[in-house]
Motif scaffolding. Sequence first.
Motif, PDB file in Angstrom:
ATOM      1  N   UNK A 385       0.993  -1.242   0.145  1.00 34.57           N
ATOM      2  CA  UNK A 385      -0.324  -0.158   0.277  1.00 34.57           C
ATOM      3  C   UNK A 385       0.926   1.041  -0.044  1.00 34.57           C
ATOM      4  N   UNK A 386       0.536   2.564  -0.896  1.00 36.78           N
ATOM      5  CA  UNK A 386       1.110   3.448  -0.715  1.00 36.78           C
ATOM      6  C   UNK A 386       0.551   4.608   0.447  1.00 36.78           C
ATOM      7  N   UNK A 387       1.610   5.293   0.494  1.00 39.41           N
ATOM      8  CA  UNK A 387       1.305   6.338   1.791  1.00 39.41           C
ATOM      9  C   UNK A 387       0.552   6.940   1.624  1.00 39.41           C
ATOM     10  N   UNK A 388      -0.083   7.066   2.603  1.00 35.44           N
ATOM     11  CA  UNK A 388      -0.658   8.574   3.013  1.00 35.44           C
ATOM     12  C   UNK A 388      -0.538   9.938   2.748  1.00 35.44           C
ATOM     13  N   UNK A 389      -0.985  10.671   1.253  1.00 36.14           N
ATOM     14  CA  UNK A 389       0.038  11.469  -0.016  1.00 36.14           C
ATOM     15  C   UNK A 389      -0.333  12.474   1.299  1.00 36.14           C
ATOM     16  N   UNK A 390      -0.980  12.842   2.852  1.00 38.93           N
ATOM     17  CA  UNK A 390      -0.300  13.498   3.764  1.00 38.93           C
ATOM     18  C   UNK A 390       0.549  13.838   4.426  1.00 38.93           C
ATOM     19  N   UNK A 391       1.447  12.919   4.680  1.00 37.99           N
ATOM     20  CA  UNK A 391       2.938  12.652   4.909  1.00 37.99           C
ATOM     21  C   UNK A 391       4.284  13.572   4.447  1.00 37.99           C
ATOM     22  N   UNK A 392       4.221  13.076   3.192  1.00 39.58           N
ATOM     23  CA  UNK A 392       4.574  13.997   1.848  1.00 39.58           C
ATOM     24  C   UNK A 392       4.666  15.563   2.166  1.00 39.58           C
ATOM     25  N   UNK A 393       2.571  15.735   1.780  1.00 42.75           N
ATOM     26  CA  UNK A 393       2.728  17.368   1.915  1.00 42.75           C
ATOM     27  C   UNK A 393       2.944  18.053   3.323  1.00 42.75           C
ATOM     28  N   UNK A 415      -2.482  18.985  12.844  1.00 45.72           N
ATOM     29  CA  UNK A 415      -3.289  17.332  13.072  1.00 45.72           C
ATOM     30  C   UNK A 415      -3.601  16.894  11.993  1.00 45.72           C
ATOM     31  N   UNK A 416      -3.275  16.011  12.168  1.00 43.98           N
ATOM     32  CA  UNK A 416      -3.786  15.161  10.184  1.00 43.98           C
ATOM     33  C   UNK A 416      -5.145  14.250  10.574  1.00 43.98           C
ATOM     34  N   UNK A 417      -5.994  15.437   9.100  1.00 47.90           N
ATOM     35  CA  UNK A 417      -7.626  14.909   9.450  1.00 47.90           C
ATOM     36  C   UNK A 417      -7.944  14.044   8.474  1.00 47.90           C
ATOM     37  N   UNK A 418      -6.899  13.596   7.729  1.00 49.27           N
ATOM     38  CA  UNK A 418      -7.490  12.553   6.677  1.00 49.27           C
ATOM     39  C   UNK A 418      -6.037  11.841   5.883  1.00 49.27           C
ATOM     40  N   UNK A 419      -6.235  11.215   5.016  1.00 50.52           N
ATOM     41  CA  UNK A 419      -4.992  10.512   4.235  1.00 50.52           C
ATOM     42  C   UNK A 419      -4.596  11.597   3.580  1.00 50.52           C
ATOM     43  N   UNK A 420      -5.523  13.019   3.141  1.00 54.50           N
ATOM     44  CA  UNK A 420      -4.813  14.101   2.339  1.00 54.50           C
ATOM     45  C   UNK A 420      -5.058  14.910   2.804  1.00 54.50           C
TER      46      UNK A 420
END
Length: 430
Positions: A385-393, A415-420
């Motif tokens: 599975x790919x990492x959540x885009x929010x990590x690199x964002x 705070x991370x709200x969701x995957x993006x």
Amino acid sequence: MSKRRVAVIGAGAAGLCAARHLTTKPAQFDVVVFEKSDRVGGTWVYTENVGLDEYGLPIHSSMYKSLKTNLPKEIMAFPDFPFDERLPSFIKHTDVLDYLQQYSDHFQLHNFIQFSTVVEMVKPIKSSDDAITWEITVLNLRTRHRTTSIFHQIMVCNGHYAIPNIPDLPGRDKFKGYQLHSHNYRHPDVFKDQKVVVLGAASSGLDIILDIAPHAKHVYLSHWKDRVVAPLPDNIEQAKEVVSFTQEDVVFADGEKCKPDAIIYCTGYNYDFSFLTPECQLTVDDRRIMPLYKHIIHTSFPSLAFIGITQKVLPFPHFTAQVKFVLASWIGTYQLPGQTEMDASTEEDFRWRTTTLKMPHRYAHFMGSIMREYHQDLLEMAKEHQFKPVLMDLYEEMYRIRRINLMHYKKLGFKVLDDENFQLLEVDTQ
């Protein structure tokens, strides 16, 4: 596939990650982790000591007393093991060490670790059918008992923040002031009322100038990069790179001089693979390690992998992607190309960095803004599975924030709200 013995060298974050994923396949891998200290954590194990430890080995940790992470915990964690939500975004080094211990406890990794055991020699052994195994000699530091065992595969996870790189500048040995590398930096009050030159404007240099500024009389941030644009304390002055010393002076590239009381070298670290015999065919040329496919797998010996030799990364997720890629190649989920193709790919990557991206040779394993595509590539090949885009964002947003708000960014909260999506919780620039 018959069961294989796998050696993991090091029980820092990368080694723990390797052990965690290897041990999910007990029918395929018999895992042994060799760790020269008496606990997990690697460079995150803080000590007041510098120089040599009780066994005469170089102190491994480069932590200083007040260090906090320069990335928020919301993106630092291993993907399957979050940090305690009650912690602030930028956490103390002691919090990271606690986290790594909890990670080890949760996945029962201590059952696979031989502590106080230093790897002295790794040597490839070729059988009559050209199969490669690995002869590993280790020394138990407590008992002084030396043993040699055979393994089928190795993950080298020994870190690269332990062997200081100090530039051999003209006159350095004649300079009468105090000199130390950031590896041995622990407390800022040592520099009370002093003039200090800090060489290097990467992460450690920028952190340390802010740590010593309240104590020092004046701080010169000496570097060859573009000027730091963020506001800095009034007693910090940027200067060109140091080119030479006299007994009392430091000489900068533009001919300017100063008479500092102390020099702190924030000039990076050297890799240490001294335990690999020449038969391992590994070379290090100006911080470029060859020949490594995808910065991980030895192209001549695909059963030898290196986790975490890359720089400027999002460490724990990064280790996860690399480990999963290695496992996929070892269990056959991903079929590695032939050696010629892997070597060609490695050279193409290096040419792209030095020609298109204009990186210096020593940045052969730097990631930064190209890390997102690198992770996607590894995880796709590994069929993971790919990492959540929010990590690199959020990683890239932190780079922007640090650049303009160096003095205060560690007071922010996220705070991370969701995957993006993520949210800035607090802005405190006082």
